[in-house]
Enzyme design. Structure first.
Site, PDB file in Angstrom:
ATOM      1  N   ARG A 162       0.842  -1.206   0.000  1.00  0.00           N
ATOM      2  CA  ARG A 162       0.000   0.000   0.000  1.00  0.00           C
ATOM      3  C   ARG A 162       0.870   1.247   0.000  1.00  0.00           C
ATOM      4  O   ARG A 162       1.784   1.352   0.810  1.00  0.00           O
ATOM      5  CB  ARG A 162      -0.899   0.027   1.249  1.00  0.00           C
ATOM      6  CG  ARG A 162      -2.142  -0.742   1.097  1.00  0.00           C
ATOM      7  CD  ARG A 162      -3.192  -0.439   2.123  1.00  0.00           C
ATOM      8  NE  ARG A 162      -2.800   0.186   3.376  1.00  0.00           N
ATOM      9  CZ  ARG A 162      -3.652   0.499   4.337  1.00  0.00           C
ATOM     10  NH1 ARG A 162      -4.942   0.258   4.168  1.00  0.00           N
ATOM     11  NH2 ARG A 162      -3.257   1.032   5.457  1.00  0.00           N
ATOM     12  N   THR A 207      -1.583   7.326  -0.338  1.00  0.00           N
ATOM     13  CA  THR A 207      -2.902   7.123  -0.953  1.00  0.00           C
ATOM     14  C   THR A 207      -3.633   5.884  -0.424  1.00  0.00           C
ATOM     15  O   THR A 207      -4.842   5.757  -0.640  1.00  0.00           O
ATOM     16  CB  THR A 207      -2.754   6.951  -2.474  1.00  0.00           C
ATOM     17  OG1 THR A 207      -1.992   5.741  -2.705  1.00  0.00           O
ATOM     18  CG2 THR A 207      -2.035   8.134  -3.097  1.00  0.00           C
ATOM     19  N   ASP A 217       0.247  -2.776  12.095  1.00  0.00           N
ATOM     20  CA  ASP A 217       0.703  -3.179  10.764  1.00  0.00           C
ATOM     21  C   ASP A 217       1.257  -4.601  10.865  1.00  0.00           C
ATOM     22  O   ASP A 217       2.334  -4.819  11.425  1.00  0.00           O
ATOM     23  CB  ASP A 217       1.773  -2.198  10.266  1.00  0.00           C
ATOM     24  CG  ASP A 217       2.194  -2.494   8.829  1.00  0.00           C
ATOM     25  OD1 ASP A 217       2.394  -3.684   8.494  1.00  0.00           O
ATOM     26  OD2 ASP A 217       2.315  -1.537   8.045  1.00  0.00           O
ATOM     27  N   ASP A 254       4.841  -5.246   9.521  1.00  0.00           N
ATOM     28  CA  ASP A 254       5.894  -4.689  10.378  1.00  0.00           C
ATOM     29  C   ASP A 254       6.040  -5.501  11.661  1.00  0.00           C
ATOM     30  O   ASP A 254       7.160  -5.730  12.137  1.00  0.00           O
ATOM     31  CB  ASP A 254       5.574  -3.230  10.723  1.00  0.00           C
ATOM     32  CG  ASP A 254       5.859  -2.289   9.558  1.00  0.00           C
ATOM     33  OD1 ASP A 254       6.592  -2.692   8.632  1.00  0.00           O
ATOM     34  OD2 ASP A 254       5.336  -1.170   9.572  1.00  0.00           O
TER      35      ASP A 254
HETATM   36  C1  PRP Z   1      -1.232  -4.601   4.400  1.00  0.00           C
HETATM   37  C2  PRP Z   1      -1.967  -5.913   4.588  1.00  0.00           C
HETATM   38  C3  PRP Z   1      -2.783  -6.024   3.327  1.00  0.00           C
HETATM   39  C4  PRP Z   1      -3.130  -4.594   3.033  1.00  0.00           C
HETATM   40  C5  PRP Z   1      -4.527  -4.307   3.508  1.00  0.00           C
HETATM   41  O1  PRP Z   1      -0.106  -4.785   3.624  1.00  0.00           O
HETATM   42  O2  PRP Z   1      -1.124  -7.002   4.804  1.00  0.00           O
HETATM   43  O3  PRP Z   1      -2.090  -6.606   2.252  1.00  0.00           O
HETATM   44  O4  PRP Z   1      -2.181  -3.776   3.748  1.00  0.00           O
HETATM   45  O5  PRP Z   1      -4.908  -3.004   3.183  1.00  0.00           O
HETATM   46  P1  PRP Z   1      -6.030  -2.681   2.119  1.00  0.00           P
HETATM   47  O6  PRP Z   1      -7.178  -3.605   2.365  1.00  0.00           O
HETATM   48  O7  PRP Z   1      -6.388  -1.248   2.437  1.00  0.00           O
HETATM   49  O8  PRP Z   1      -5.450  -2.807   0.756  1.00  0.00           O
HETATM   50  P2  PRP Z   1       0.939  -3.612   3.310  1.00  0.00           P
HETATM   51  O9  PRP Z   1       0.578  -2.922   2.034  1.00  0.00           O
HETATM   52  O10 PRP Z   1       1.115  -2.753   4.512  1.00  0.00           O
HETATM   53  O11 PRP Z   1       2.266  -4.404   2.977  1.00  0.00           O
HETATM   54  P3  PRP Z   1       3.162  -5.364   3.908  1.00  0.00           P
HETATM   55  O12 PRP Z   1       2.386  -6.624   4.120  1.00  0.00           O
HETATM   56  O13 PRP Z   1       4.382  -5.576   3.066  1.00  0.00           O
HETATM   57  O14 PRP Z   1       3.470  -4.646   5.195  1.00  0.00           O
END
Ligand code: PRP
Length: 215
Positions: free
Chosen positions: A110, A114, A206, A209
């Site tokens: 993400r 945004t 998160d 993380d």
């Molecule tokens: C997080 C989570 C999902 C997403 C959910 O990943 O693991 O994939 O965000 O958010 P959404 O429903 O609003 O799209 P992130 O993008 O933080 O990546 P990461 O797993 O590498 O930390």
């Protein structure tokens, strides 16, 4: 497993003492990294056990030590698709119950400004129509990442798809259940809202993380 009446029929809340207990560990900000990883793995086991109740099976004839009999086996190969990074935290738990599964990968991150998903890696079997697909991602927030994942899986031919989450937020659930009525969604917790950064509230922070120590 209980159904939440106000949400779509393809939404399933996996709710019991064991999943609540694992969630309590995951939600607590004081939980240390090894315990967080372990609880995520154990919750994935529970989620797989519940979400596979809807998998199709086929009859097979075998011999027990006493005589021939008919048993059932899952009717197709299974493909697990962790959404990177956080979905990897559920992979070992899923593989413990489905050790012969193929594993495909969806790399999405993400954008912090945004909250829209940016694709950076895709490695999926090309013949996904042959597979029963289980998507693994601890978090379903806005639903943007999952919706992009499901669109990609369908481009690769997937027709039977279930998604497994630790925590989902109502706005994301409403989005993905309406955009993908042919897909089943399972979560151990349904949280009411997102904050101004599109984080699930109360959520568990998160997940990526917390799993990988990049806080
Ligand atoms: C997080 C989570 C999902 C997403 C959910 O990943 O693991 O994939 O965000 O958010 P959404 O429903 O609003 O799209 P992130 O993008 O933080 O990546 P990461 O797993 O590498 O930390």
């Amino acid at each position: 497993m209980s159904e939440t009446k106000s949400l779509a029929a393809n939404f399933h809340l996996v709710d019991g003492p064991l999943s609540r207990h694992k969630l309590a560990v995951l939600r607590d900000e004081k939980t240390r990294l090894p315990d967080f990883r372990q609880a995520m793995k154990e919750l994935a086991l529970i989620m797989v056990a519940e979400a596979t109740r809807s998998m199709p099976t086929r009859p097979v004839s075998i011999r027990t030590p006493l005589r021939e009999t008919e048993v059932e086996e899952i009717s197709g190969p299974v493909c697990l698709v962790p959404v990177l990074r956080a979905g990897l935290g559920m992979l070992d738990g899923a593989l413990a119950l489905l050790p012969t599964a193929t594993v495909g990968f969806m790399g999405l991150q993400r954008d912090e400004e945004t909250a829209l998903p940016v694709e950076y890696y895709v490695n999926l079997p090309t013949n996904l129509e042959e597979y029963l697909v289980l998507v693994l991602d601890p978090m379903l927030a806005t639903g943007g990442s999952l919706s992009a994942t499901l669109t990609k899986l369908k481009e690769y031919g997937a027709t039977w798809i279930s998604c497994l989450h630790a925590v989902a937020a109502v706005p994301g659930v409403e989005r993905v259940t309406s955009e993908h009525p042919d897909v089943q969604f399972y979560t151990a917790a349904l949280d009411p809202e997102l904050d101004e950064r599109s984080f699930i509230v109360p959520g568990l922070g998160d997940a990526g993380d917390r799993l990988y120590g990049t806080l």
